[in-house]
Design a protein around this motif. Sequence first.
Motif, PDB file in Angstrom:
ATOM      1  N   SER A 169     -11.194  -2.140   1.014  1.00 11.69           N
ATOM      2  CA  SER A 169     -10.624  -1.314   2.089  1.00 11.69           C
ATOM      3  C   SER A 169      -9.365  -0.618   1.597  1.00 11.69           C
ATOM      4  N   GLY A 170      -8.518  -1.361   0.876  1.00 19.55           N
ATOM      5  CA  GLY A 170      -7.251  -0.804   0.377  1.00 19.55           C
ATOM      6  C   GLY A 170      -7.477   0.266  -0.670  1.00 19.55           C
ATOM      7  N   VAL A 171      -8.372  -0.014  -1.615  1.00 24.43           N
ATOM      8  CA  VAL A 171      -8.659   0.954  -2.687  1.00 24.43           C
ATOM      9  C   VAL A 171      -9.188   2.252  -2.078  1.00 24.43           C
ATOM     10  N   MET A 172     -10.067   2.106  -1.088  1.00 22.73           N
ATOM     11  CA  MET A 172     -10.672   3.292  -0.466  1.00 22.73           C
ATOM     12  C   MET A 172      -9.656   4.053   0.381  1.00 22.73           C
ATOM     13  N   LEU A 173      -8.869   3.317   1.153  1.00 20.97           N
ATOM     14  CA  LEU A 173      -7.855   3.953   2.007  1.00 20.97           C
ATOM     15  C   LEU A 173      -6.923   4.827   1.164  1.00 20.97           C
ATOM     16  N   ALA A 174      -6.596   4.333  -0.035  1.00 19.94           N
ATOM     17  CA  ALA A 174      -5.672   5.054  -0.916  1.00 19.94           C
ATOM     18  C   ALA A 174      -6.235   6.408  -1.335  1.00 19.94           C
ATOM     19  N   VAL A 175      -7.562   6.587  -1.263  1.00 19.52           N
ATOM     20  CA  VAL A 175      -8.144   7.879  -1.645  1.00 19.52           C
ATOM     21  C   VAL A 175      -8.801   8.567  -0.437  1.00 19.52           C
ATOM     22  N   GLY A 176      -8.325   8.195   0.758  1.00 18.75           N
ATOM     23  CA  GLY A 176      -8.761   8.901   1.966  1.00 18.75           C
ATOM     24  C   GLY A 176     -10.172   8.576   2.409  1.00 18.75           C
TER      25      GLY A 176
END
Length: 251
Positions: free
Chosen positions: A163-170
Amino acid sequence: MARRKKIYEGKAKILYEGPEPGTIVQYFKDDATAFNAEKKDVIDGKGVLNNRLSEFFMTGLTQIGIPNHFIRRLNMREQLVRNCEIIPLEVIVRNYAAGSMSKRLGIAEGTQLPRPIVEYCFKDDALGDPLVTEEHIAAFGWASQQDMDDILSLALRVNDFLSGVMLAVGIRLVDFKIEIGRVFEGDYQRLVVADEISPDSCRLWDIKTGQKLDKDVFRRDLGSLTDAYSEVARRLGVLPASNVTKPTLIN
Ligand code: UDP
């Protein structure tokens, strides 16, 4: 050159015996299937993208201490992984309602869930991977109570990481599926994240536009699957440099 021994061929991958004992080579095919293989196609380049993306996610898990089967990428389509005994469950984690959960419970797709929900399906293509409860899992001996505690903890840790990795790239991580394997070390067994983590097994929506960047593009005929997966790879900085679109220079 000696011919490698094929161990198993699945819908999206082929497994070969690895070069050292206890290792396996995972070959990522371009084949895409959906609806229990009723819909099929060959998508040029999908295997290459999933090999790279799964390497990226598994390496990230290793970096934060989440055990997984990944050893190293071998080439464009293959990676070396630890041989493990796959527990016959698909472990699904959901942050937003979508897909089968929306249908089953009548919740609109995209509704945020009060907390991450973990579901288990019995891995059996002939039965269409039916949803099962921990009661079934315990009664049929697919996993012990200790295994289930470890699986839940692994699933939630992977969810926080992804979730965090994805959130960081929108990108919103709507849901995903992982598989868990047992590795044996002497008298002990350890559970590790196995199989693959890629847009084939996640739902990924652009946070701003809601555009789907996962296998639903194929399932629902929403456009080019390689464009969607390339977009995920590009945002994560995973694509080989030659494939990254260079910004146009204006004088
Ligand atoms: N999923 C998967 N393999 C399966 C079933 C589901 O990778 O055999 C993934 C799917 O891509 C989604 C999540 O698990 O990210 C939840 O899928 P769902 O139960 O909603 O099933 P679907 O709607 O895909 O049939």
